[in-house]
Design a protein around this motif. Sequence first.
Motif, PDB file in Angstrom:
ATOM      1  N   SER A  15       0.832  -1.206   0.000  1.00  0.00           N
ATOM      2  CA  SER A  15       0.000   0.000   0.000  1.00  0.00           C
ATOM      3  C   SER A  15       0.868   1.258   0.000  1.00  0.00           C
ATOM      4  CB  SER A  15      -0.964  -0.001   1.181  1.00  0.00           C
ATOM      5  OG  SER A  15      -0.260   0.124   2.397  1.00  0.00           O
ATOM      6  N   ASP A  16       2.043   1.194   0.619  1.00  0.00           N
ATOM      7  CA  ASP A  16       2.967   2.332   0.567  1.00  0.00           C
ATOM      8  C   ASP A  16       3.444   2.571  -0.859  1.00  0.00           C
ATOM      9  OD1 ASP A  16       2.768   2.835   3.259  1.00  0.00           O
ATOM     10  OD2 ASP A  16       4.651   1.803   3.785  1.00  0.00           O
ATOM     11  N   ARG A  17       3.768   1.489  -1.564  1.00  0.00           N
ATOM     12  CA  ARG A  17       4.206   1.637  -2.961  1.00  0.00           C
ATOM     13  C   ARG A  17       3.077   2.176  -3.831  1.00  0.00           C
ATOM     14  NH1 ARG A  17       5.611  -3.848  -3.465  1.00  0.00           N
ATOM     15  NH2 ARG A  17       6.812  -4.148  -1.591  1.00  0.00           N
ATOM     16  N   GLU A  18       1.880   1.697  -3.603  1.00  0.00           N
ATOM     17  CA  GLU A  18       0.731   2.203  -4.366  1.00  0.00           C
ATOM     18  C   GLU A  18       0.518   3.691  -4.084  1.00  0.00           C
ATOM     19  OE1 GLU A  18      -2.525  -0.255  -3.251  1.00  0.00           O
ATOM     20  OE2 GLU A  18      -1.888  -1.931  -4.514  1.00  0.00           O
ATOM     21  N   PHE A  19       0.655   4.062  -2.819  1.00  0.00           N
ATOM     22  CA  PHE A  19       0.497   5.468  -2.438  1.00  0.00           C
ATOM     23  C   PHE A  19       1.554   6.338  -3.114  1.00  0.00           C
ATOM     24  CE2 PHE A  19       1.359   8.957   0.639  1.00  0.00           C
ATOM     25  CZ  PHE A  19       0.141   9.604   0.515  1.00  0.00           C
ATOM     26  N   GLN A  20       2.798   5.866  -3.118  1.00  0.00           N
ATOM     27  CA  GLN A  20       3.872   6.605  -3.777  1.00  0.00           C
ATOM     28  C   GLN A  20       3.609   6.724  -5.284  1.00  0.00           C
ATOM     29  OE1 GLN A  20       7.394   4.456  -2.692  1.00  0.00           O
ATOM     30  NE2 GLN A  20       7.535   5.421  -0.662  1.00  0.00           N
ATOM     31  N   GLN A  21       3.100   5.655  -5.881  1.00  0.00           N
ATOM     32  CA  GLN A  21       2.782   5.680  -7.313  1.00  0.00           C
ATOM     33  C   GLN A  21       1.675   6.700  -7.598  1.00  0.00           C
ATOM     34  OE1 GLN A  21       4.585   4.145  -9.515  1.00  0.00           O
ATOM     35  NE2 GLN A  21       3.375   4.804 -11.251  1.00  0.00           N
ATOM     36  N   GLN A  22       0.668   6.753  -6.742  1.00  0.00           N
ATOM     37  CA  GLN A  22      -0.422   7.719  -6.912  1.00  0.00           C
ATOM     38  C   GLN A  22       0.102   9.150  -6.802  1.00  0.00           C
ATOM     39  OE1 GLN A  22      -3.300   6.668  -3.961  1.00  0.00           O
ATOM     40  NE2 GLN A  22      -4.181   5.005  -5.181  1.00  0.00           N
TER      41      GLN A  22
END
Length: 106
Positions: A15-22
Motif C-alpha cells: 500500500s505504501d508503494r501504491e500510495f507513492q505511485q499515486q
Amino acid sequence: MKHPHKSLPKKRHKSDREFQQQIKIKLARKLAAQRQKDESIWFNLGMIGLVGWSITIPTLLGIALGIWIDKTWTSQYSWTLMMLFIGLILGCLNAWFWVQQESTNQ
C-alpha cells in the motif's frame, strides 16, 4: 527495540508503494497542467492581439475612406463618422469570426 518497518506486514509495504505511485501520477498531472496553463496564457495573449487588430484595421480603413470621401465630395453628412461605424461593425464581425474559428479548433 524493534525497527518499525520490520514489524509491518507485506500488505502495508504494498500500500505504501501504491500510495507513492499515486503521488507520482498526481505530480505528473499537476506539472502537465502548469505547462498547459503557461501555453494557454500565450495563446490568449495572441488571441487578444488578433482580435484587437481585426477590429482596428477595418475601423482605420473606414475612417481613411470617410475622410477621402468628405474631401472629395461635399455632403451634409459626415462620411468619416459613417465609415467609422461601418468599419467598426465589420471589424467586430471579423473578430467574432476569428474567435469562433479558433474556439472550434481547440
